[in-house]
Motif scaffolding. Sequence first.
Motif, PDB file in Angstrom:
ATOM      1  N   UNK A  74       0.790  -1.240   0.000  1.00 43.54           N
ATOM      2  CA  UNK A  74       0.000   0.000   0.000  1.00 43.54           C
ATOM      3  C   UNK A  74       0.824   1.292   0.000  1.00 43.54           C
ATOM      4  N   UNK A  75       2.034   1.259   0.550  1.00 39.90           N
ATOM      5  CA  UNK A  75       2.838   2.489   0.633  1.00 39.90           C
ATOM      6  C   UNK A  75       3.327   2.978  -0.725  1.00 39.90           C
ATOM      7  N   UNK A  76       3.376   2.107  -1.729  1.00 35.10           N
ATOM      8  CA  UNK A  76       3.826   2.517  -3.073  1.00 35.10           C
ATOM      9  C   UNK A  76       2.732   2.337  -4.119  1.00 35.10           C
ATOM     10  N   UNK A  77       1.561   1.988  -3.680  1.00 38.59           N
ATOM     11  CA  UNK A  77       0.468   1.649  -4.594  1.00 38.59           C
ATOM     12  C   UNK A  77       0.175   2.783  -5.583  1.00 38.59           C
ATOM     13  N   UNK A  78       0.101   4.008  -5.104  1.00 40.75           N
ATOM     14  CA  UNK A  78      -0.237   5.140  -5.963  1.00 40.75           C
ATOM     15  C   UNK A  78       0.740   5.314  -7.113  1.00 40.75           C
ATOM     16  N   UNK A  79       2.043   5.294  -6.820  1.00 37.46           N
ATOM     17  CA  UNK A  79       3.037   5.528  -7.883  1.00 37.46           C
ATOM     18  C   UNK A  79       3.113   4.354  -8.854  1.00 37.46           C
ATOM     19  N   UNK A  80       2.863   3.134  -8.376  1.00 39.39           N
ATOM     20  CA  UNK A  80       2.848   1.977  -9.285  1.00 39.39           C
ATOM     21  C   UNK A  80       1.633   2.066 -10.203  1.00 39.39           C
ATOM     22  N   UNK A  81       0.501   2.457  -9.639  1.00 39.66           N
ATOM     23  CA  UNK A  81      -0.713   2.595 -10.448  1.00 39.66           C
ATOM     24  C   UNK A  81      -0.519   3.584 -11.592  1.00 39.66           C
ATOM     25  N   UNK A  82       0.246   4.646 -11.349  1.00 39.74           N
ATOM     26  CA  UNK A  82       0.454   5.641 -12.401  1.00 39.74           C
ATOM     27  C   UNK A  82       1.098   5.006 -13.640  1.00 39.74           C
ATOM     28  N   UNK A 222     -12.192  17.403  -1.815  1.00 40.17           N
ATOM     29  CA  UNK A 222     -11.200  17.107  -2.860  1.00 40.17           C
ATOM     30  C   UNK A 222     -11.805  16.149  -3.895  1.00 40.17           C
ATOM     31  N   UNK A 223     -12.552  15.153  -3.411  1.00 42.66           N
ATOM     32  CA  UNK A 223     -13.208  14.210  -4.314  1.00 42.66           C
ATOM     33  C   UNK A 223     -14.233  14.938  -5.178  1.00 42.66           C
ATOM     34  N   UNK A 224     -15.000  15.839  -4.571  1.00 40.70           N
ATOM     35  CA  UNK A 224     -16.000  16.609  -5.321  1.00 40.70           C
ATOM     36  C   UNK A 224     -15.336  17.510  -6.352  1.00 40.70           C
ATOM     37  N   UNK A 225     -14.247  18.156  -5.964  1.00 42.89           N
ATOM     38  CA  UNK A 225     -13.523  19.045  -6.883  1.00 42.89           C
ATOM     39  C   UNK A 225     -13.028  18.280  -8.105  1.00 42.89           C
ATOM     40  N   UNK A 226     -12.392  17.131  -7.876  1.00 52.30           N
ATOM     41  CA  UNK A 226     -11.828  16.356  -8.986  1.00 52.30           C
ATOM     42  C   UNK A 226     -12.922  15.886  -9.936  1.00 52.30           C
ATOM     43  N   UNK A 227     -14.007  15.368  -9.380  1.00 53.92           N
ATOM     44  CA  UNK A 227     -15.104  14.890 -10.226  1.00 53.92           C
ATOM     45  C   UNK A 227     -15.779  16.042 -10.970  1.00 53.92           C
ATOM     46  N   UNK A 228     -15.881  17.186 -10.320  1.00 54.65           N
ATOM     47  CA  UNK A 228     -16.487  18.364 -10.967  1.00 54.65           C
ATOM     48  C   UNK A 228     -15.609  18.866 -12.108  1.00 54.65           C
ATOM     49  N   UNK A 229     -14.305  18.902 -11.877  1.00 59.15           N
ATOM     50  CA  UNK A 229     -13.378  19.333 -12.930  1.00 59.15           C
ATOM     51  C   UNK A 229     -13.389  18.321 -14.077  1.00 59.15           C
ATOM     52  N   UNK A 230     -13.435  17.027 -13.738  1.00 61.27           N
ATOM     53  CA  UNK A 230     -13.477  16.013 -14.799  1.00 61.27           C
ATOM     54  C   UNK A 230     -14.752  16.147 -15.632  1.00 61.27           C
ATOM     55  N   UNK A 231     -15.864  16.431 -14.978  1.00 60.81           N
ATOM     56  CA  UNK A 231     -17.141  16.593 -15.690  1.00 60.81           C
ATOM     57  C   UNK A 231     -17.053  17.724 -16.709  1.00 60.81           C
ATOM     58  N   UNK A 232     -16.283  18.754 -16.383  1.00 59.38           N
ATOM     59  CA  UNK A 232     -16.086  19.863 -17.318  1.00 59.38           C
ATOM     60  C   UNK A 232     -15.065  19.487 -18.393  1.00 59.38           C
ATOM     61  N   UNK A 252      -7.096   8.770  -2.099  1.00 56.37           N
ATOM     62  CA  UNK A 252      -6.476   8.163  -0.920  1.00 56.37           C
ATOM     63  C   UNK A 252      -5.014   7.805  -1.182  1.00 56.37           C
ATOM     64  N   UNK A 253      -4.713   7.364  -2.401  1.00 56.85           N
ATOM     65  CA  UNK A 253      -3.372   6.868  -2.709  1.00 56.85           C
ATOM     66  C   UNK A 253      -2.389   7.956  -3.134  1.00 56.85           C
ATOM     67  N   UNK A 254      -2.893   9.054  -3.699  1.00 53.55           N
ATOM     68  CA  UNK A 254      -2.002  10.111  -4.198  1.00 53.55           C
ATOM     69  C   UNK A 254      -2.286  11.411  -3.462  1.00 53.55           C
ATOM     70  N   UNK A 255      -1.281  11.944  -2.813  1.00 48.84           N
ATOM     71  CA  UNK A 255      -1.460  13.133  -1.974  1.00 48.84           C
ATOM     72  C   UNK A 255      -1.820  14.371  -2.784  1.00 48.84           C
ATOM     73  N   UNK A 256      -1.180  14.534  -3.935  1.00 45.76           N
ATOM     74  CA  UNK A 256      -1.417  15.729  -4.736  1.00 45.76           C
ATOM     75  C   UNK A 256      -2.723  15.598  -5.521  1.00 45.76           C
ATOM     76  N   UNK A 258      -3.835  17.133  -8.169  1.00 47.21           N
ATOM     77  CA  UNK A 258      -3.662  17.072  -9.627  1.00 47.21           C
ATOM     78  C   UNK A 258      -3.212  15.682 -10.062  1.00 47.21           C
ATOM     79  N   UNK A 259      -2.299  15.070  -9.313  1.00 42.51           N
ATOM     80  CA  UNK A 259      -1.841  13.716  -9.643  1.00 42.51           C
ATOM     81  C   UNK A 259      -3.002  12.726  -9.571  1.00 42.51           C
ATOM     82  N   UNK A 260      -3.839  12.884  -8.534  1.00 41.14           N
ATOM     83  CA  UNK A 260      -5.009  12.011  -8.380  1.00 41.14           C
ATOM     84  C   UNK A 260      -5.976  12.201  -9.551  1.00 41.14           C
ATOM     85  N   UNK A 261      -6.150  13.462  -9.979  1.00 40.04           N
ATOM     86  CA  UNK A 261      -7.036  13.747 -11.115  1.00 40.04           C
ATOM     87  C   UNK A 261      -6.570  13.026 -12.366  1.00 40.04           C
TER      88      UNK A 261
END
Length: 459
Positions: A74-82, A222-232, A252-256, A258-261
């Motif tokens: 789990x500690x490296x999950x986010x960067x591997x997923x990228x 943050x979840x609402x912001x990302x989904x709202x920006x994606x919708x646009x 949850x996996x990516x702190x930033x 923008x990276x999560x988006x």
Amino acid sequence: MATLDISKMWRDPGAPADSFYQVRPECKDVPKSKFRIKNGKTLSVRKWRAAFSPEGYLDIGKTLGRIHRGGIHPSIRGEVWEFLLGCYDPKSTYAEREDIRQQRRTQYAILKEECRTMFPVIGSGRFITAPVITEDGDPILDPLVLQEAKEAKEAKEAKAAKEAKEATSAGQQNGASDGYEMVKEHDKRVIEWKLSLHQIGLDVARTDRSLVFYEKQENLSKLWDILSVYAWFDKDVNYCQGMSDLCSPMIILLDDEADAFWCFEHLMRRLRGNFRYTENSVGVESQLNNLASVTQVIDPKLHQHLDKLGGGDYLFAVRMLMVLFRREFSFCDSLYLWEMMWALEYDPDLFLTYEDPELVAEKSEESKTKAKSRQCGKYERENMKNAGKAVEAPLPISVFLVASVLKDKSDKLLTEARGLDDVVKILNDVNGNLDAKKACIGAMKLHKKYLKKAANTNR
């Protein structure tokens, strides 16, 4: 006297992974994860770091088999997923990836500011759950929405004004509409986007609420912001229910943010077809048709029975395909399932396919096969072997995952299902009881069986 099984004594039981995704203590009915972190099987931090050259080139072939066998720590999950999702090219350097990361962060900031200008609650640390406009673009004077919009604007003004408290007090006395200009909207795309914002808010409020992570308002926002920006950002898809389940793990996996988006956006490149609706069809319909075809080939008796019950359209499987089993597994196990799927399907040209498809098309089949044999996933290799025999494009592994669940429940469905309600009830019984690794192994077996039978049929 009972004899001791020495092999069991020395077998590593693994460490529980649930502690990385803490559940609120009052949520007693949340299924326990079956995924455990095992030495020698789970992709560890050390093994992941060792797969990179000093310049940053990644030998991803070294990691795919391990991910399939034991998942990702789990500690490296986010960067591997990228990498698994094609955000970065394994053949890039550290410096090249950092340049791409910074460019994307800037692009996200621009997109978010564009959205904030149209609706100032974006980026305010809050979110809305009530409609803000009608389908004709007329403003809805809802006190909750207006108050939240007003507070967002006041919070920004407070940073530059010493009299913030007095301004807030005056705003409350002057009515809910102060601080947010409510005018009729005429732009069709803006109307569609604004109409989706409250639905996003309703879904955010329901998504993964058993997790301690979402006790914090800032994470929900943050979840609402990302989904709202994606919708646009994605004008063809906008927002559809289910997308919050796909986006939540990225937060949850990516702190930033923008990276999560961008990680979510790359996942949606695979799945957005499922969410596209037209006047004549539902996006996921093609996947359901594929599932019907697969089941008809590997278990014709079951397909005939489901068809007789009125379930030949396989609509009962929509949720599994739309949100990739998020509801059928515990949170932790669903992440484990996803990364196994992506490792099995992995194509080393994925990044170029997204960024420069013309360059990928220029490659000869011969060089492609040689280069990809070790650097691509097991499922992808099977598809490559059968590329000349197949009469259709390769199906995603998710179709075979659903087919494996149906196959596993085949006897029960055949003997106990007397109507569609029974089918749904039997399939709902698997929630929280599925084993992610076994499901993937079952999907791979069915995939092989399907390819063999389909090849024989086409001769």
